[in-house]
Design an enzyme around this catalytic site. Structure first.
Site, PDB file in Angstrom:
ATOM      1  N   GLY A  44      -1.414   2.983  -5.995  1.00  0.00           N
ATOM      2  CA  GLY A  44      -0.866   2.932  -4.635  1.00  0.00           C
ATOM      3  C   GLY A  44      -0.989   4.289  -3.974  1.00  0.00           C
ATOM      4  O   GLY A  44      -1.795   5.113  -4.391  1.00  0.00           O
ATOM      5  N   ASN A  45      -0.213   4.513  -2.933  1.00  0.00           N
ATOM      6  CA  ASN A  45      -0.213   5.837  -2.294  1.00  0.00           C
ATOM      7  C   ASN A  45       1.148   6.076  -1.646  1.00  0.00           C
ATOM      8  O   ASN A  45       2.044   5.245  -1.753  1.00  0.00           O
ATOM      9  CB  ASN A  45      -1.367   5.950  -1.290  1.00  0.00           C
ATOM     10  CG  ASN A  45      -1.274   4.887  -0.218  1.00  0.00           C
ATOM     11  OD1 ASN A  45      -0.344   4.873   0.579  1.00  0.00           O
ATOM     12  ND2 ASN A  45      -2.227   3.965  -0.213  1.00  0.00           N
ATOM     13  N   TYR A  46       1.282   7.222  -0.986  1.00  0.00           N
ATOM     14  CA  TYR A  46       2.604   7.662  -0.516  1.00  0.00           C
ATOM     15  C   TYR A  46       3.006   7.118   0.851  1.00  0.00           C
ATOM     16  O   TYR A  46       4.001   7.543   1.403  1.00  0.00           O
ATOM     17  CB  TYR A  46       2.631   9.188  -0.440  1.00  0.00           C
ATOM     18  CG  TYR A  46       2.450   9.873  -1.768  1.00  0.00           C
ATOM     19  CD1 TYR A  46       3.417   9.774  -2.753  1.00  0.00           C
ATOM     20  CD2 TYR A  46       1.312  10.623  -2.040  1.00  0.00           C
ATOM     21  CE1 TYR A  46       3.260  10.407  -3.979  1.00  0.00           C
ATOM     22  CE2 TYR A  46       1.147  11.259  -3.258  1.00  0.00           C
ATOM     23  CZ  TYR A  46       2.121  11.146  -4.222  1.00  0.00           C
ATOM     24  OH  TYR A  46       1.965  11.764  -5.433  1.00  0.00           O
ATOM     25  N   SER A  47       2.264   6.194   1.419  1.00  0.00           N
ATOM     26  CA  SER A  47       2.617   5.732   2.768  1.00  0.00           C
ATOM     27  C   SER A  47       4.005   5.084   2.770  1.00  0.00           C
ATOM     28  O   SER A  47       4.306   4.229   1.944  1.00  0.00           O
ATOM     29  CB  SER A  47       1.572   4.730   3.273  1.00  0.00           C
ATOM     30  OG  SER A  47       2.014   4.155   4.473  1.00  0.00           O
ATOM     31  N   ALA A  95      -2.348   2.410   4.902  1.00  0.00           N
ATOM     32  CA  ALA A  95      -3.136   3.227   3.971  1.00  0.00           C
ATOM     33  C   ALA A  95      -3.577   2.280   2.851  1.00  0.00           C
ATOM     34  O   ALA A  95      -2.867   2.083   1.862  1.00  0.00           O
ATOM     35  CB  ALA A  95      -2.284   4.369   3.438  1.00  0.00           C
TER      36      ALA A  95
END
Ligand code: PMT
Length: 398
Positions: free
Chosen positions: A208-211, A276
């Site tokens: 995943g990512n930090y969005s 994102a």
């Protein structure tokens, strides 16, 4: 813009209440009809006599007038208003509004109000930064309320920091802007994507990512406030939204996001791709948790995810507007322009992780917008709600 508008001015008990007198004068001067509702502790800071003299109306504070028994209907007031402004909004009043504690006329009126609500917090810097205040303000945002961010400066405690109520002139400007732009998205079908996507490795792990979803949710609210019928396709985030014109569709992976977007794109006028999206996903998802004890270090083979913006760009027909984002760490403008072309976008919003207060998770963003007709529009660092307004304003110029 404010001529003839019915505005409820809610005043709670803080030093900044003295500025509410100026705010009231400015609203009246601008032609608004203003009904002041003040909390009992607000009256410790500013007298109803001053407020009723300026507004030309009796100030409402209690549920009924003690000597006559006259009932003050918060429901009627809530329906009368074109907008409600709470300035100053103390930590206590914000907490009551966020949690529905209806123990005074101001909060009951707020709970009954159908009109847009503007909240101008004012408090000491430590109260402002406390996680409970931060959470309560986030809750108000998720109800679709407009937060007029306090400024930094010297506070009543003589400490210096964030917590000064925004100047009355700027609160009036925020209202004027709101009424000016209120309906320019009316009748438009808008698609907004927000948040990250999660690509499953096994039942407990993902890529995943930090969005956080803050930018995308702010865009959805701005488009809906301006009359748009919004579908917000959101990856997994810790946010919620409640607005009569926002249909929230929750998804997890890029494939799910693509399918949600494709299913409504033909019926969409404006699509804003703020999510994102993970570019890669594991080729295989394990059915059970990959156990540390029973396996060597696993090698996870990745495959490319679909490019949602590009897929929509290929299907775009005349009259549809497609807006993308570019999140970059280097070579920013070249990369952004490249994505504008390769994804067949009409406009791209660049944010760089090299800029402080921009990108993932922050309450602010700093963007440069590139349009297909060759414009390059740099903006300063501002709250994501204001960035959303700049983006929607620019879409209106396309
Ligand atoms: O959610 P916040 O914490 O508020 O943070 C906001 C944000 C930083 C996530 C947002 O402002 C932002 O920049 N979103 C786009 C992030 C991104 O994926 O950028 P990109 O340069 O990798 O992608 C370019 C464009 O293609 C984007 O519109 C993206 O949505 C889209 N894309 C990317 C990959 C993919 N597989 N499919 C896509 O549709």
């Amino acid at each position: 813009m404010l001529k003839g508008k019915h505005i409820i001015l809610g005043i709670s008990g803080g030093i900044a209440a003295y500025k509410s007198v100026v705010l009231l004068r400015l609203l009246i001067k601008a032609g608004a009809e203003v009904q002041v509702v003040i909390t009992p502790s607000g009256k410790e800071f500013i007298t109803p006599v001053t407020l009723s003299a300026l507004s030309g109306k009796p100030v409402v504070s209690e549920f009924f007038t003690a000597n006559t028994g006259e009932w003050h209907s918060h429901v009627d007031l809530g329906l009368w208003a074109d907008a409600m402004v709470i300035a100053p909004a103390t930590a206590n009043t914000i907490a009551k509004m966020a949690n529905g504690v209806a123990d005074n006329m101001l909060v009951t009126t707020y709970l009954s109000a159908k009109a847009p609500v503007f909240v101008a917090p004012a408090m000491d810097l430590d109260m402002m930064a406390h996680p409970s205040t931060v959470r309560n303000i986030e809750l108000l945002r998720s109800y679709g309320n407009h937060i007029i961010e306090p400024a930094s400066g010297e506070l009543a405690s003589h400490l210096v920091g964030k917590g000064r109520m925004e100047e009355p002139e700027n609160i009036v400007k925020a209202l004027e802007r709101f009424f000016a732009s209120k309906s320019d998205f009316a009748g438009k079908k808008v698609l907004v994507t927000a948040g990250p996507t999660y690509e499953k490795i096994d039942p407990v792990r993902f890529i995943g990512n930090y969005s956080s979803g803050k930018m995308g949710y702010a865009l959805a609210l701005e488009a809906a406030d301006r009359g748009g019928e919004v579908t917000l396709v959101s990856g997994p985030v810790n946010m919620n939204v409640s607005h009569p014109r926002i249909n929230l569709v929750k998804v997890e992976s890029a494939k799910e996001m693509l399918s949600a977007c494709e299913s409504i794109f033909t019926d969409t006028d404006i699509a804003i791709m703020c999510a994102a999206v993970a570019d890669y996903a594991p080729k295989h998802t394990a059915d059970r948790k990959i156990k540390r004890e029973t396996s060597d270090v696993p090698v996870i083979e990745l495959v490319k995810n679909p490019d949602i913006a590009k897929t929509l760009g290929q299907k775009k027909r005349d009259g549809q507007t497609l807006v993308g984002f570019a999140l970059e760490t280097d070579n920013e403008s070249v990369n952004a322009r490249g994505k504008l072309e390769s994804k067949n976008l009409d406009m791209i919003v660049l944010n760089s992780l090299r800029d402080k207060g921009a990108g993932f998770g922050t309450d602010t963003n700093k963007v440069t917008i590139y349009t297909r007709d060759g414009r390059e529009l740099p903006f300063g660092t501002k709250p994501k709600e204001d960035v959303a307004r700049d983006i929607i304003d620019t879409i209106m110029t396309l």
